[in-house]
Design a protein around this motif. Structure first.
Motif, short mmCIF file in Angstrom:
data_model
loop_
_atom_site.label_atom_id
_atom_site.label_comp_id
_atom_site.label_asym_id
_atom_site.label_seq_id
_atom_site.Cartn_x
_atom_site.Cartn_y
_atom_site.Cartn_z
N GLY A 32 0.82 -1.21 0.00
CA GLY A 32 0.00 0.00 0.00
C GLY A 32 0.85 1.25 0.00
O GLY A 32 0.49 2.26 -0.60
N LEU A 33 2.00 1.19 0.65
CA LEU A 33 2.92 2.32 0.65
C LEU A 33 3.41 2.61 -0.76
O LEU A 33 3.54 3.76 -1.16
CB LEU A 33 4.10 2.03 1.58
N LEU A 34 3.67 1.57 -1.52
CA LEU A 34 4.15 1.75 -2.88
C LEU A 34 3.03 2.11 -3.86
O LEU A 34 3.25 2.85 -4.81
CB LEU A 34 4.84 0.47 -3.36
N ARG A 35 1.85 1.58 -3.64
CA ARG A 35 0.77 1.71 -4.62
C ARG A 35 -0.01 3.02 -4.50
O ARG A 35 -0.45 3.56 -5.51
CB ARG A 35 -0.17 0.52 -4.46
N HIS A 37 -1.05 6.99 -3.87
CA HIS A 37 -0.47 8.13 -4.57
C HIS A 37 -0.08 9.29 -3.65
O HIS A 37 1.04 9.79 -3.73
CB HIS A 37 -1.44 8.62 -5.65
N THR A 38 -0.98 9.78 -2.82
CA THR A 38 -0.68 10.96 -2.02
C THR A 38 -0.07 10.58 -0.68
O THR A 38 -0.15 9.43 -0.25
CB THR A 38 -1.96 11.79 -1.76
N PHE A 39 0.52 11.56 -0.03
CA PHE A 39 1.13 11.31 1.28
C PHE A 39 0.11 10.83 2.29
O PHE A 39 0.37 9.91 3.06
CB PHE A 39 1.80 12.60 1.80
N TYR A 40 -1.06 11.42 2.28
CA TYR A 40 -2.09 11.07 3.26
C TYR A 40 -2.60 9.65 3.05
O TYR A 40 -2.96 8.97 4.01
CB TYR A 40 -3.23 12.08 3.20
N GLU A 41 -2.64 9.18 1.83
CA GLU A 41 -3.01 7.79 1.56
C GLU A 41 -1.86 6.86 1.94
O GLU A 41 -2.07 5.79 2.50
CB GLU A 41 -3.36 7.61 0.09
N ARG A 42 -0.65 7.26 1.62
CA ARG A 42 0.50 6.40 1.86
C ARG A 42 0.79 6.18 3.34
O ARG A 42 1.30 5.15 3.73
CB ARG A 42 1.75 7.01 1.22
N VAL A 43 0.49 7.13 4.16
CA VAL A 43 0.81 7.00 5.57
C VAL A 43 -0.16 6.05 6.30
O VAL A 43 0.17 5.49 7.33
CB VAL A 43 0.87 8.40 6.24
N HIS A 44 -1.32 5.84 5.74
CA HIS A 44 -2.35 5.04 6.40
C HIS A 44 -2.10 3.53 6.30
O HIS A 44 -2.22 2.81 7.30
CB HIS A 44 -3.71 5.39 5.81
N LEU A 94 2.78 12.90 12.04
CA LEU A 94 3.19 13.06 10.65
C LEU A 94 2.13 13.81 9.82
O LEU A 94 2.45 14.70 9.03
CB LEU A 94 3.48 11.71 10.01
N VAL A 95 0.88 13.43 10.00
CA VAL A 95 -0.19 14.06 9.23
C VAL A 95 -0.35 15.53 9.63
O VAL A 95 -0.52 16.40 8.77
CB VAL A 95 -1.51 13.28 9.39
N ARG A 96 -0.29 15.82 10.92
CA ARG A 96 -0.40 17.22 11.35
C ARG A 96 0.76 18.06 10.85
O ARG A 96 0.59 19.23 10.51
CB ARG A 96 -0.52 17.29 12.86
N ALA A 97 1.95 17.48 10.83
CA ALA A 97 3.10 18.21 10.29
C ALA A 97 2.92 18.48 8.81
O ALA A 97 3.25 19.57 8.32
CB ALA A 97 4.38 17.41 10.53
N ALA A 98 2.37 17.52 8.08
CA ALA A 98 2.13 17.71 6.65
C ALA A 98 1.05 18.77 6.42
O ALA A 98 1.17 19.60 5.51
CB ALA A 98 1.73 16.40 6.00
#
Length: 109
Positions: A32-35, A37-44, A94-98
């Protein structure tokens, strides 16, 4: 561990299933990290994979070594508690920093 130790078949099967399941969940989180697209999707995805995958592997370890040693082994609970508490906290940070960085960048323009 001594070579003469015999495990109960149910403990062997249960620990093997949990170990494979934990590895598969962690692999799915990594994919999921590789697939995504956005940072918010990748971090989950890795967050869920890490938490559930670690819990399954630690539970497999608890079952295996409890059956092997003939006594209840609970050391892995500390690992599960630590990962379960710290992973969502690090996700939130991480999300709040982004979000902060995104709003700071938009005000700069």
């Amino acid at each position: 561990m001594n070579e003469g130790s015999i495990l109960f078949p149910i403990a062997e099967v249960l620990s093997a299933v949990l170990l494979v399941m934990g590895a598969a969940i962690t692999l799915i989180g990594s994919a999921g990290l590789l697939r995504l697209h956005t940072f918010y999707e990748r971090v989950h995805a890795p967050t869920l994979g890490t938490t559930l995958g670690t819990a399954c592997v630690a539970l497999a370890s608890m079952i295996y070594f409890s059956a092997l040693g003939g006594r209840l082994v609970l050391h892995e609970l500390l690992i599960v508690i630590f990962v379960t508490v710290t992973t969502p906290i690090s996700l939130t940070v991480l999300v709040r920093a982004a979000v902060f960085r995104g709003t700071f960048e938009s005000k700069k323009r």
